[in-house]
Write a protein that holds these residues in place. Structure first.
Motif, PDB file in Angstrom:
ATOM      1  N   MET A  26      18.690  10.111 -69.966  1.00 26.15           N
ATOM      2  CA  MET A  26      18.855   9.013 -68.819  1.00 26.15           C
ATOM      3  C   MET A  26      20.344   8.472 -69.346  1.00 26.15           C
ATOM      4  O   MET A  26      20.252   8.184 -70.174  1.00 26.15           O
ATOM      5  N   LYS A  27      21.202   8.837 -68.804  1.00 26.69           N
ATOM      6  CA  LYS A  27      22.970   8.203 -69.343  1.00 26.69           C
ATOM      7  C   LYS A  27      22.207   6.566 -69.626  1.00 26.69           C
ATOM      8  O   LYS A  27      22.016   5.485 -68.623  1.00 26.69           O
ATOM      9  N   ILE A  28      23.662   5.829 -70.531  1.00 25.68           N
ATOM     10  CA  ILE A  28      23.368   4.333 -70.915  1.00 25.68           C
ATOM     11  C   ILE A  28      23.837   3.651 -68.985  1.00 25.68           C
ATOM     12  O   ILE A  28      23.399   2.962 -69.555  1.00 25.68           O
ATOM     13  N   LYS A  29      25.484   4.674 -69.020  1.00 28.69           N
ATOM     14  CA  LYS A  29      26.020   3.575 -67.810  1.00 28.69           C
ATOM     15  C   LYS A  29      24.365   3.713 -66.358  1.00 28.69           C
ATOM     16  O   LYS A  29      24.413   2.341 -65.891  1.00 28.69           O
ATOM     17  N   ASN A  30      23.900   4.301 -66.553  1.00 27.98           N
ATOM     18  CA  ASN A  30      22.540   4.323 -65.881  1.00 27.98           C
ATOM     19  C   ASN A  30      21.504   3.168 -66.089  1.00 27.98           C
ATOM     20  O   ASN A  30      20.960   2.089 -65.094  1.00 27.98           O
ATOM     21  N   ILE A  31      20.872   3.226 -67.424  1.00 28.84           N
ATOM     22  CA  ILE A  31      20.104   1.902 -67.461  1.00 28.84           C
ATOM     23  C   ILE A  31      20.814   0.567 -67.437  1.00 28.84           C
ATOM     24  O   ILE A  31      19.861  -0.206 -67.036  1.00 28.84           O
ATOM     25  N   ALA A  32      22.083   1.118 -68.015  1.00 27.02           N
ATOM     26  CA  ALA A  32      22.619  -0.499 -67.909  1.00 27.02           C
ATOM     27  C   ALA A  32      22.981  -1.195 -66.436  1.00 27.02           C
ATOM     28  O   ALA A  32      22.547  -2.073 -65.970  1.00 27.02           O
ATOM     29  N   ALA A  33      23.360  -0.349 -65.667  1.00 25.33           N
ATOM     30  CA  ALA A  33      23.355  -0.349 -63.785  1.00 25.33           C
ATOM     31  C   ALA A  33      21.530  -0.872 -63.289  1.00 25.33           C
ATOM     32  O   ALA A  33      21.816  -1.709 -62.176  1.00 25.33           O
ATOM     33  N   LYS A  34      20.635  -0.472 -63.637  1.00 25.91           N
ATOM     34  CA  LYS A  34      19.425  -1.296 -63.561  1.00 25.91           C
ATOM     35  C   LYS A  34      18.950  -2.562 -63.824  1.00 25.91           C
ATOM     36  O   LYS A  34      18.736  -3.064 -63.389  1.00 25.91           O
ATOM     37  N   ILE A  35      19.071  -3.010 -65.351  1.00 25.36           N
ATOM     38  CA  ILE A  35      19.569  -3.937 -65.660  1.00 25.36           C
ATOM     39  C   ILE A  35      20.215  -4.879 -65.179  1.00 25.36           C
ATOM     40  O   ILE A  35      19.283  -6.175 -64.232  1.00 25.36           O
ATOM     41  N   PHE A  36      21.209  -4.633 -64.475  1.00 27.24           N
ATOM     42  CA  PHE A  36      22.293  -5.648 -63.470  1.00 27.24           C
ATOM     43  C   PHE A  36      21.869  -6.055 -62.677  1.00 27.24           C
ATOM     44  O   PHE A  36      21.647  -6.970 -62.155  1.00 27.24           O
ATOM     45  N   ALA A  37      21.682  -4.772 -62.081  1.00 25.87           N
ATOM     46  CA  ALA A  37      20.685  -4.823 -60.431  1.00 25.87           C
ATOM     47  C   ALA A  37      18.898  -5.837 -60.427  1.00 25.87           C
ATOM     48  O   ALA A  37      19.492  -6.441 -59.462  1.00 25.87           O
ATOM     49  N   LYS A  38      18.590  -5.180 -61.373  1.00 20.46           N
ATOM     50  CA  LYS A  38      17.789  -6.516 -61.675  1.00 20.46           C
ATOM     51  C   LYS A  38      17.959  -8.480 -61.661  1.00 20.46           C
ATOM     52  O   LYS A  38      17.112  -9.343 -60.829  1.00 20.46           O
TER      53      LYS A  38
END
Length: 501
Positions: free
Chosen positions: A1-13
């Motif tokens: 999984m790309k870093i941008k995707n992981i960051a987006a999920k953390i921010f989304a929560k």
């Protein structure tokens, strides 16, 4: 999984948790917004004229500040346009969103340094809540497009003027700039048809993952893509799985879109306007959009059926009911006070507060006392199309009060998608299906049919691209412009008839 995707999920929560906090405490949230608005506007001309220093409660406010539309606030807005500070809100606005008025020509809606961030945050948060609910963040690494107005702005008296979508283009976050399309140069093209052609050229070989805009104009983009590539949009953009829209109900367009795309895609509905960003779809599972109660906007609601009476009751968020048609009234940190934006809403949920846009208070048919609203005609068309291959490009409805023969009726002007048998085999049967759906929804309409005051509706077919030709003829092709779903007179349909001769 790309870093941008992981960051987006953390921010989304994180955003989800913040949203839950205010959504679960709606009355207190709105009360805090109300007090903050009054405090910040006390020293403005409007605040002094309406004795904000004496306003301690909402009841005080309702007594001192009447409900107004643009015309009612125009004397104040004209002063702001001339460059006067501290009129409706402290200081001067950053921008004026220029919109098309009906009785007043061009309308100038202020956007302030306090209100502007909420326009940006709301669109971002809608996407983040989608990520949180679905777990799908793959699209954040793909290309994104928003079909919008030109970002070129004018300046007068130290304030910049432009279309809302063009103003918003100046606030795209840096982390999205590389992914965003079309190019700045293409976005600045004023002529809509030329602009869409240029967007097609720029995007046809790209990996578009998110596409956003008003459905009627995105439809034009899709049609041109499909014609040029000779294959469905979903094959051109294999990773396109999210459509973000606002301005009109997507349901009448859904069958047509799925045909153009070649498959179903997820969608997120937004409720933005120059006056404020009011709501967004926060769940793929629930009906309606989450009303944004912590966005610098204090909401009031007036029942549509009472709106034109002498002294209609104004309701606050804790007093509304499910399924009632309300006129939306707002007071904002851009300096709009007791402002009627013209939209009507219905609540689909009270925990949390979710709404659907049911129409416009000025866009209805009640030539015979039936008071048909936009939501009803859209739902009736959707029901009649279910289980069929019928696809509709666009439609509008008007009363025919004085036909050459027989009883009066509602006349539906429909542009069908003639490609791949998108038209009904039997127009009369289709009209009857719509009519039956209308009668189930609106008891007054049913009574008029039963009482032989009206006969069943009549469909008039509009030629391919007829609505686009009409919008072009009145200088409103593209951008945020849209066809009213229904009118209480025949001004629009008479012009449509001229264009379709």
């Amino acid at each position: 999984m790309k870093i941008k995707n992981i960051a987006a999920k953390i921010f989304a929560k994180k955003i989800y948790n913040k949203t839950q906090k205010w959504a679960n405490d709606p009355v207190a949230t709105q009360q805090k917004v109300f007090k903050d608005l009054i405090r910040q506007a006390k020293e403005t001309k409007f605040g002094k004229d309406h004795h904000f220093e004496n306003i301690k409660t909402y009841e005080d406010f309702a007594k001192k500040v009447p409900v107004r539309d643009y015309e009612g606030l125009k004397t104040y807005i004209d002063k702001v346009v001339k460059g006067e500070p501290d009129v409706l809100w402290k200081g001067k606005p950053l921008y004026f969103a220029k919109t098309s008025g009906t009785t007043s020509g061009a309308k100038y809606i202020p956007l302030t340094k306090e209100s502007m961030p909420f326009h940006i945050q709301a669109a971002r948060n809608a996407i983040l809540l989608y990520i949180h609910e679905t777990g799908n963040a793959d699209f954040v690494s793909g290309k994104m497009i928003f079909l919008q107005g030109s970002p070129i702005l004018e300046e007068k008296n130290g304030i910049q003027f432009g279309r809302l979508s063009g103003i918003v283009a100046h606030f795209v976050p840096k982390y999205l700039q590389k992914n965003r399309m079309p190019s700045w140069e293409t976005n600045c093209i004023e002529d809509w048809e030329t602009k869409v052609d240029a967007i097609v050229e720029e995007t046809i070989n790209e990996d578009m993952a998110v596409i956003s805009g008003i459905p009627s104009w995105v439809q034009m983009y899709f049609e041109k893509l499909k014609e040029k590539a000779n294959k469905p949009v979903g094959e051109i953009f294999k990773n396109f799985n999210l459509f973000i829209y606002g301005g009109v109900n997507y349901e009448p367009y859904r069958a047509k879109f799925e045909n153009l795309i070649g498959r179903k895609v997820d969608s997120i509905e937004l409720f933005p306007a120059s006056e404020g960003f009011f709501a967004y779809q926060d769940s793929q599972k629930e009906k309606g959009m989450l009303l944004l109660l912590k966005a610098g906007i204090f909401y009031e609601f007036i029942k549509s059926e009472e709106f034109f009476s002498d002294n209609p009751r104004r309701y606050t968020i804790g007093e509304v009911e499910l399924g009632v048609n309300y006129v939306l009234i707002i007071s904002t940190n851009a300096g709009l006070w007791g402002y009627n934006i013209g939209d009507t809403v219905q609540f689909t949920s009270l925990k949390p507060y979710r709404v659907v846009v049911s129409g416009r208070i000025k866009h209805y048919i009640s030539a015979f006392g039936e008071h048909v609203i936009g939501k009803e005609v859209e739902e009736a068309l959707k029901e009649a199309m279910e289980g069929t291959n019928i696809r509709v490009n666009e439609f509008t409805v008007a009363p025919q009060i004085a036909p050459n023969e027989g009883l009066p009726y509602h006349e539906w002007f429909i542009e069908f998608d003639s490609e791949d048998s998108g038209e009904p085999d039997n127009l009369e049967h289709f009209a009857e299906a719509i009519d039956n759906a209308m009668r189930k929804q609106n008891i007054y309409y049913d009574d008029l049919i039963v009482g032989k005051v009206l006969r069943k509706l009549v469909i008039t077919k509009v030629a391919q691209n007829g609505f686009q030709d009409y919008m072009k003829s009145i200088g409103k092709l593209g951008g945020q412009n849209k066809i009213p779903r229904l009118s209480n007179d025949r001004k629009i349909v008479n012009e449509l008839k001229k264009e379709n001769r």
